[in-house]
Design a protein around this motif. Sequence first.
Motif, PDB file in Angstrom:
ATOM      1  N   GLN A  23     -34.445  64.410  52.367  1.00  0.00           N
ATOM      2  CA  GLN A  23     -34.509  64.544  50.740  1.00  0.00           C
ATOM      3  C   GLN A  23     -34.459  66.038  50.111  1.00  0.00           C
ATOM      4  O   GLN A  23     -34.982  66.295  49.282  1.00  0.00           O
ATOM      5  N   GLY A  56     -25.781  65.317  48.955  1.00  0.00           N
ATOM      6  CA  GLY A  56     -26.416  63.884  48.588  1.00  0.00           C
ATOM      7  C   GLY A  56     -26.382  63.549  47.222  1.00  0.00           C
ATOM      8  O   GLY A  56     -26.068  64.224  46.308  1.00  0.00           O
ATOM      9  N   ASP A  57     -26.648  62.245  47.154  1.00  0.00           N
ATOM     10  CA  ASP A  57     -26.847  61.715  45.631  1.00  0.00           C
ATOM     11  C   ASP A  57     -28.029  61.087  45.131  1.00  0.00           C
ATOM     12  O   ASP A  57     -28.165  60.667  44.042  1.00  0.00           O
ATOM     13  N   ARG A  58     -29.056  61.186  46.006  1.00  0.00           N
ATOM     14  CA  ARG A  58     -30.474  60.433  45.627  1.00  0.00           C
ATOM     15  C   ARG A  58     -31.353  61.366  44.922  1.00  0.00           C
ATOM     16  O   ARG A  58     -32.087  61.277  44.142  1.00  0.00           O
ATOM     17  N   THR A  59     -31.665  62.629  45.671  1.00  0.00           N
ATOM     18  CA  THR A  59     -32.617  63.716  45.488  1.00  0.00           C
ATOM     19  C   THR A  59     -32.229  64.983  45.267  1.00  0.00           C
ATOM     20  O   THR A  59     -31.432  65.362  46.308  1.00  0.00           O
ATOM     21  N   GLN A 104     -28.505  65.930  40.339  1.00  0.00           N
ATOM     22  CA  GLN A 104     -28.062  64.592  40.449  1.00  0.00           C
ATOM     23  C   GLN A 104     -29.035  63.416  40.429  1.00  0.00           C
ATOM     24  O   GLN A 104     -28.738  62.377  40.347  1.00  0.00           O
ATOM     25  N   GLY A 105     -30.283  63.798  41.136  1.00  0.00           N
ATOM     26  CA  GLY A 105     -31.401  62.758  41.327  1.00  0.00           C
ATOM     27  C   GLY A 105     -32.797  63.383  41.276  1.00  0.00           C
ATOM     28  O   GLY A 105     -33.023  64.507  40.676  1.00  0.00           O
ATOM     29  N   LYS A 106     -33.453  62.787  41.612  1.00  0.00           N
ATOM     30  CA  LYS A 106     -34.931  63.270  41.597  1.00  0.00           C
ATOM     31  C   LYS A 106     -35.200  64.402  41.995  1.00  0.00           C
ATOM     32  O   LYS A 106     -34.630  65.098  43.095  1.00  0.00           O
ATOM     33  N   THR A 107     -36.344  65.158  41.420  1.00  0.00           N
ATOM     34  CA  THR A 107     -36.657  66.326  41.806  1.00  0.00           C
ATOM     35  C   THR A 107     -38.185  66.437  41.645  1.00  0.00           C
ATOM     36  O   THR A 107     -38.708  66.377  40.605  1.00  0.00           O
ATOM     37  N   THR A 124     -28.390  63.867  36.027  1.00  0.00           N
ATOM     38  CA  THR A 124     -28.049  62.634  35.584  1.00  0.00           C
ATOM     39  C   THR A 124     -29.269  61.553  35.064  1.00  0.00           C
ATOM     40  O   THR A 124     -30.369  61.873  35.039  1.00  0.00           O
ATOM     41  N   PHE A 126     -30.801  59.642  36.404  1.00  0.00           N
ATOM     42  CA  PHE A 126     -31.730  59.389  37.870  1.00  0.00           C
ATOM     43  C   PHE A 126     -32.550  60.580  37.873  1.00  0.00           C
ATOM     44  O   PHE A 126     -33.357  60.581  39.229  1.00  0.00           O
ATOM     45  N   SER A 184     -23.773  58.939  34.923  1.00  0.00           N
ATOM     46  CA  SER A 184     -23.414  59.009  36.401  1.00  0.00           C
ATOM     47  C   SER A 184     -23.081  60.401  36.971  1.00  0.00           C
ATOM     48  O   SER A 184     -23.165  61.154  36.245  1.00  0.00           O
TER      49      SER A 184
END
Length: 249
Positions: A23, A56-59, A104-107, A124, A126, A184
């Motif tokens: 992550q 990556g695209d989540r975190t 792009q995602g959670k931090t 984003t 997210f 997005s």
Amino acid sequence: MDAYVKHNIENNIATIEFFHPEQNSLPGNILAQLAETITNMGNHNDVKVIVLKSGGDRTFCAGASFKELMAINDAATGKVFFSGFANVINAMRKCPKFIIGRIQGKTVGGGVGIAASTDYCMATQFAAIKLSELNVGIGPFVVSPAIERKIGVSAMSQIAIDANTFYEPSWAREKGLYASVYESIETMDEAVQAFAKHLCTYNPEAMVEMKKVFWRGTEDWDNLLAERAAISGRLVLSDFTKETLKKFS
């Protein structure tokens, strides 16, 4: 995939990307590479603007490596460990080029410090944020100066104390951490590139001088963040923190 820090330069825009399979939690060697790359790109004659992103695209970034954190057994090692994010933040602070953050995602934790140390941050819907350090018996000592500088003492204190809660990107934008939030990754990336290209049309000397103005009053951060790293390095050895970390082993 293996962890990495990589960069490329295209049309005077340097894109720096970091990645870790856990992550995007960052061990010391990756943090050192990231700080060095930021410094090098800041000094590169062909670079006018820097985009900082993660793979990556989540975190975007889950903070520091938990495995390394759990292995700390003395204060000196602890200070070195917590100095990893301090060195990245100071490299970003001293970099003479504008740094655009692409979130792009959670931090979490140190990742919020990186986002706060960019000069202009785009995210984003997210990209929720959390300062979770208090959960394990320490605190966001190293990153809090950067976060406080960006969103103020009140908002920084709120997320530092409320260490279990992810705060929505809309909250982060309202407080000034994010300049804009997109639906997005694709729309954010289009906006990041368009913005970076536009910045390249400005006078480079003017941007260098503006960055000095933006970071005025942080000249003592080399010492300040080292002192904060020492505090975390001491606290991670406490009985409370050691017992808490056992729950994650």
